[in-house]
Write a protein that holds these residues in place. Sequence first.
Motif, PDB file in Angstrom:
ATOM      1  N   VAL A   1      24.671 -18.718 -82.271  1.00  0.00           N
ATOM      2  CA  VAL A   1      23.890 -19.347 -81.186  1.00  0.00           C
ATOM      3  C   VAL A   1      24.144 -20.826 -81.280  1.00  0.00           C
ATOM      4  O   VAL A   1      24.328 -21.499 -82.352  1.00  0.00           O
ATOM      5  N   GLN A   4      19.991 -24.911 -80.223  1.00  0.00           N
ATOM      6  CA  GLN A   4      19.053 -25.181 -80.998  1.00  0.00           C
ATOM      7  C   GLN A   4      17.690 -25.799 -80.504  1.00  0.00           C
ATOM      8  O   GLN A   4      17.851 -26.967 -80.611  1.00  0.00           O
ATOM      9  N   PHE A  94      13.106 -23.353 -73.320  1.00  0.00           N
ATOM     10  CA  PHE A  94      14.450 -23.181 -73.765  1.00  0.00           C
ATOM     11  C   PHE A  94      15.351 -24.298 -73.269  1.00  0.00           C
ATOM     12  O   PHE A  94      15.105 -24.870 -72.184  1.00  0.00           O
ATOM     13  N   GLN A 118      17.660 -20.095 -78.627  1.00  0.00           N
ATOM     14  CA  GLN A 118      16.446 -19.539 -78.626  1.00  0.00           C
ATOM     15  C   GLN A 118      15.068 -20.314 -78.359  1.00  0.00           C
ATOM     16  O   GLN A 118      15.152 -21.675 -78.106  1.00  0.00           O
TER      17      GLN A 118
END
Length: 126
Positions: A1, A4, A94, A118
């Motif tokens: 990912v 963040q 998001f 996320q």
Amino acid sequence: VQLQASGGGLVQLGGSLRLSCDASRLNSDYYHIGWFRQAPGKEREGVSCVSRNNREQYYSDSVRGRFTISRDDAKKAASLQMNSLKPEDTAVYFCATRTNRVIYGRRCDPTVYDNWGQGTQVTVSS
């Protein structure tokens, strides 16, 4: 990912929250970045976006005047200051980026953003 998001939480009507997006893992240094939200049973919508040259900002009608987007390219980060929160702001928020050019009319269209983090939950109680 590579992204963040953080900073969500529970807040009362009229309160404030500041969301942060850490993009330090991104390979690119030149990207559009935006904040999007999705409430239960609803489609994901663009809340606020800023162009990759930091010259253009977009706000949805529902948040204009209450939310402020900013980006810090030295830190590869972005934030969304949310004031005067309303229950209808309740959603998962998001952050997302796009490296390639964006057509002006779609500059905060979630379907053209291709790198997502996320979400972080924002709940506004009445």
